[in-house]
Design a protein around this motif. Structure first.
Motif, PDB file in Angstrom:
ATOM      1  N   UNK A 281       0.839  -1.201   0.000  1.00  0.00           N
ATOM      2  CA  UNK A 281       0.000   0.000   0.000  1.00  0.00           C
ATOM      3  C   UNK A 281       0.873   1.249   0.000  1.00  0.00           C
ATOM      4  N   UNK A 282       0.315   2.364  -0.390  1.00  0.00           N
ATOM      5  CA  UNK A 282       1.063   3.614  -0.365  1.00  0.00           C
ATOM      6  C   UNK A 282       1.455   3.977   1.063  1.00  0.00           C
ATOM      7  N   UNK A 283       0.579   3.713   2.017  1.00  0.00           N
ATOM      8  CA  UNK A 283       0.885   3.997   3.423  1.00  0.00           C
ATOM      9  C   UNK A 283       2.104   3.189   3.877  1.00  0.00           C
ATOM     10  N   UNK A 284       2.144   1.919   3.515  1.00  0.00           N
ATOM     11  CA  UNK A 284       3.282   1.076   3.883  1.00  0.00           C
ATOM     12  C   UNK A 284       4.561   1.583   3.215  1.00  0.00           C
ATOM     13  N   UNK A 285       4.456   1.928   1.936  1.00  0.00           N
ATOM     14  CA  UNK A 285       5.629   2.425   1.220  1.00  0.00           C
ATOM     15  C   UNK A 285       6.169   3.703   1.857  1.00  0.00           C
ATOM     16  N   UNK A 286       5.287   4.641   2.168  1.00  0.00           N
ATOM     17  CA  UNK A 286       5.724   5.897   2.761  1.00  0.00           C
ATOM     18  C   UNK A 286       6.370   5.673   4.128  1.00  0.00           C
ATOM     19  N   UNK A 287       5.863   4.713   4.882  1.00  0.00           N
ATOM     20  CA  UNK A 287       6.451   4.380   6.184  1.00  0.00           C
ATOM     21  C   UNK A 287       7.866   3.843   6.006  1.00  0.00           C
ATOM     22  N   UNK A 288       8.035   2.934   5.061  1.00  0.00           N
ATOM     23  CA  UNK A 288       9.358   2.360   4.793  1.00  0.00           C
ATOM     24  C   UNK A 288      10.329   3.450   4.350  1.00  0.00           C
ATOM     25  N   UNK A 289       9.886   4.283   3.428  1.00  0.00           N
ATOM     26  CA  UNK A 289      10.741   5.349   2.907  1.00  0.00           C
ATOM     27  C   UNK A 289      11.144   6.316   4.009  1.00  0.00           C
ATOM     28  N   UNK A 290      10.211   6.681   4.858  1.00  0.00           N
ATOM     29  CA  UNK A 290      10.495   7.637   5.943  1.00  0.00           C
ATOM     30  C   UNK A 290      11.497   7.064   6.937  1.00  0.00           C
ATOM     31  N   UNK A 291      11.268   5.833   7.389  1.00  0.00           N
ATOM     32  CA  UNK A 291      12.132   5.247   8.415  1.00  0.00           C
ATOM     33  C   UNK A 291      13.550   5.055   7.893  1.00  0.00           C
ATOM     34  N   UNK A 292      13.685   4.547   6.652  1.00  0.00           N
ATOM     35  CA  UNK A 292      15.029   4.330   6.100  1.00  0.00           C
ATOM     36  C   UNK A 292      15.739   5.667   5.865  1.00  0.00           C
ATOM     37  N   UNK A 293      15.022   6.645   5.331  1.00  0.00           N
ATOM     38  CA  UNK A 293      15.644   7.957   5.094  1.00  0.00           C
ATOM     39  C   UNK A 293      15.980   8.678   6.394  1.00  0.00           C
ATOM     40  N   UNK A 294      15.301   8.324   7.483  1.00  0.00           N
ATOM     41  CA  UNK A 294      15.595   8.927   8.780  1.00  0.00           C
ATOM     42  C   UNK A 294      16.911   8.393   9.346  1.00  0.00           C
ATOM     43  N   UNK A 295      17.325   7.217   8.899  1.00  0.00           N
ATOM     44  CA  UNK A 295      18.557   6.586   9.385  1.00  0.00           C
ATOM     45  C   UNK A 295      19.732   6.862   8.452  1.00  0.00           C
ATOM     46  N   UNK A 296      19.476   6.819   7.141  1.00  0.00           N
ATOM     47  CA  UNK A 296      20.540   6.914   6.143  1.00  0.00           C
ATOM     48  C   UNK A 296      20.473   8.231   5.378  1.00  0.00           C
ATOM     49  N   UNK A 297      21.649   8.783   5.055  1.00  0.00           N
ATOM     50  CA  UNK A 297      21.703   9.993   4.251  1.00  0.00           C
ATOM     51  C   UNK A 297      21.229   9.700   2.827  1.00  0.00           C
ATOM     52  N   UNK A 298      20.528  10.660   2.243  1.00  0.00           N
ATOM     53  CA  UNK A 298      20.040  10.491   0.878  1.00  0.00           C
ATOM     54  C   UNK A 298      21.208  10.581  -0.115  1.00  0.00           C
ATOM     55  N   UNK A 299      21.197   9.709  -1.098  1.00  0.00           N
ATOM     56  CA  UNK A 299      22.232   9.674  -2.131  1.00  0.00           C
ATOM     57  C   UNK A 299      21.706  10.358  -3.386  1.00  0.00           C
ATOM     58  N   UNK A 300      22.538  11.164  -4.026  1.00  0.00           N
ATOM     59  CA  UNK A 300      22.129  11.848  -5.248  1.00  0.00           C
ATOM     60  C   UNK A 300      22.511  11.021  -6.471  1.00  0.00           C
ATOM     61  N   UNK A 301      21.577  10.938  -7.428  1.00  0.00           N
ATOM     62  CA  UNK A 301      21.798  10.200  -8.670  1.00  0.00           C
ATOM     63  C   UNK A 301      21.487  11.107  -9.857  1.00  0.00           C
ATOM     64  N   UNK A 302      22.424  11.197 -10.799  1.00  0.00           N
ATOM     65  CA  UNK A 302      22.152  11.900 -12.044  1.00  0.00           C
ATOM     66  C   UNK A 302      21.484  10.937 -13.018  1.00  0.00           C
ATOM     67  N   UNK A 303      20.988  11.456 -14.129  1.00  0.00           N
ATOM     68  CA  UNK A 303      20.373  10.612 -15.153  1.00  0.00           C
ATOM     69  C   UNK A 303      21.367   9.578 -15.671  1.00  0.00           C
ATOM     70  N   UNK A 304      22.606  10.019 -15.879  1.00  0.00           N
ATOM     71  CA  UNK A 304      23.642   9.090 -16.363  1.00  0.00           C
ATOM     72  C   UNK A 304      23.920   8.014 -15.320  1.00  0.00           C
ATOM     73  N   UNK A 305      23.961   8.395 -14.022  1.00  0.00           N
ATOM     74  CA  UNK A 305      24.151   7.408 -12.950  1.00  0.00           C
ATOM     75  C   UNK A 305      23.093   6.318 -13.033  1.00  0.00           C
ATOM     76  N   UNK A 306      21.839   6.731 -13.174  1.00  0.00           N
ATOM     77  CA  UNK A 306      20.729   5.768 -13.196  1.00  0.00           C
ATOM     78  C   UNK A 306      20.850   4.837 -14.400  1.00  0.00           C
ATOM     79  N   UNK A 307      21.196   5.388 -15.556  1.00  0.00           N
ATOM     80  CA  UNK A 307      21.344   4.569 -16.768  1.00  0.00           C
ATOM     81  C   UNK A 307      22.434   3.515 -16.574  1.00  0.00           C
ATOM     82  N   UNK A 308      23.571   3.933 -15.997  1.00  0.00           N
ATOM     83  CA  UNK A 308      24.681   3.001 -15.795  1.00  0.00           C
ATOM     84  C   UNK A 308      24.337   1.937 -14.749  1.00  0.00           C
ATOM     85  N   UNK A 309      23.611   2.327 -13.719  1.00  0.00           N
ATOM     86  CA  UNK A 309      23.197   1.370 -12.684  1.00  0.00           C
ATOM     87  C   UNK A 309      22.257   0.324 -13.274  1.00  0.00           C
ATOM     88  N   UNK A 310      21.316   0.760 -14.100  1.00  0.00           N
ATOM     89  CA  UNK A 310      20.385  -0.180 -14.732  1.00  0.00           C
ATOM     90  C   UNK A 310      21.134  -1.143 -15.658  1.00  0.00           C
TER      91      UNK A 310
END
Length: 355
Positions: A281-310
């Motif tokens: 559910x969206x509620x579950x997803x938002x909870x997961x996203x909030x808790x993990x982001x509260x512990x870990x610093x957010x990482x920045x990804x450029x468009x090229x980064x995402x393409x190479x990761x995929x």
């Protein structure tokens, strides 16, 4: 803490672990003891272990440089050479004293030296206590591609001494938390709920959480050692997480991520995919996203980064018949394995992660 029984070995805690170790390390059992360490565990952890090590067998120390970059066949060759030069034989035993790199590489070296010698894992990081030292996966990276070369073979024992955690910096502690969070998300919602207020946890709480995390992984592994079914659930967050970790490792203009830091991002991304597939559910997803982001610093990804990761996803060891395989959440505490996702949805997951 109570001993946990695995398929062919046991996981011992604190003083019970050292009592068991003394019983195992008798001259009638082994000809020589080798202890594999890195520069950090040699300085901060080895003296404590040697003080606890009651044995008459000759001990040799093999020290490696620190870092995932050294988790390679080249390093294995160095360790195999050291074992041979120092008189290792088929009745030698290797004790792996360290984090995930030492556990993974040391286990692989032991499994292949003289066609296999016994080994014991003594994890010194939170990540290796709840993940790398448990379950019998041993191996190394192929270049920057994670865990491409390896074997599944269980240790003679795992000894968890939580005193080693006082030597860890905060980022290493957070890295280990990622795997503990994962265990709750894929297996036990009540366990996940305990992480909603980390600030209230004390040392006893942490020891209890570590024990429960190990129990969860061990339960899954005992049911499916060779990863043909339910063990694939442990890959949640790792399909994209390993690709992110590999990409940051191979790029000189990027700061390398700890394993747990990359897996934390992977869990958010794969939770988003789970939501889009109407498994979460969206509620579950938002909870997961909030808790993990509260512990870990957010990482920045450029468009090229995402393409190479995929692009790196095709090398994931979990793939079957050329198709990228995901383990996705089916609600918090449950999992669906062998799931696929198109690149368009993965791009959308990265976009949502960034806002």
């Amino acid at each position: 803490m109570q001993t946990i029984t695995a398929n062919n070995y046991s996981i011992y805690f604190d003083s019970k672990g050292y009592e068991t170790l003394a019983e195992m390390l008798k001259p009638s059992h082994y000809s020589k003891i080798f202890i594999l360490v890195d520069e950090n565990t040699s300085q901060y952890c080895l003296p404590h272990l040697l003080n606890q090590l009651a044995t008459e067998i000759e001990i040799e120390i093999i020290e490696l440089e620190v870092g995932e970059i050294h988790k390679s066949i080249a390093t294995c060759t160095e360790v195999w050479g050291a074992l041979s030069e120092l008189g290792g034989d088929r009745k030698s035993i290797l004790i792996n004293l360290g984090g995930g790199v030492i556990s993974d590489l040391g286990g692989f070296v032991a499994c292949t030296f003289k066609r296999g010698i016994d080994f014991i894992n003594i994890p010194t990081t939170l990540l290796s206590m709840v993940d790398a030292s448990i379950g019998g996966k041993n191996g190394v990276d192929l270049g920057n591609l994670k865990n491409q070369i390896g074997i599944i073979r269980e240790p003679k024992a795992v000894i968890v001494d939580t005193q080693f955690l006082i030597t860890l910096p905060q980022n290493e502690m957070r890295s280990g938390l990622a795997e503990m969070l994962k265990h709750g998300l894929i297996f036990n919602k009540k366990y996940w709920d305990k992480f909603k207020d980390l600030k209230s946890l004390n040392t006893d709480n942490l020891n209890e959480l570590i024990h429960q995390s190990i129990e969860i992984k061990n339960t899954i592994v005992c049911e499916d050692l060779t990863e043909n079914g339910i063990r694939k659930s442990l890959n949640f967050g790792h399909t994209l997480g390993h690709a992110i970790e590999s990409y940051f490792l191979e790029n000189d203009n990027k700061t390398s991520l700890l394993h747990g830091e990359a897996i934390a991002v992977g869990m958010i991304l794969e939770s988003y995919i789970s939501r889009e597939k109407e498994l979460l559910t969206n509620e579950e997803y938002q909870e997961i996203k909030y808790i993990i982001n509260d512990i870990f610093e957010r990482i920045e990804f450029s468009q090229i980064d995402i393409e190479k990761i995929i692009e790196l996803l095709i090398f994931d060891k979990k793939n079957e018949f050329g198709k990228v395989q995901f383990a996705l959440l089916d609600g918090i505490g449950k999992i669906k394995i062998n799931q696929e996702s198109d690149n368009k949805l993965i791009y959308k997951a990265f976009e949502d992660y960034s806002v």
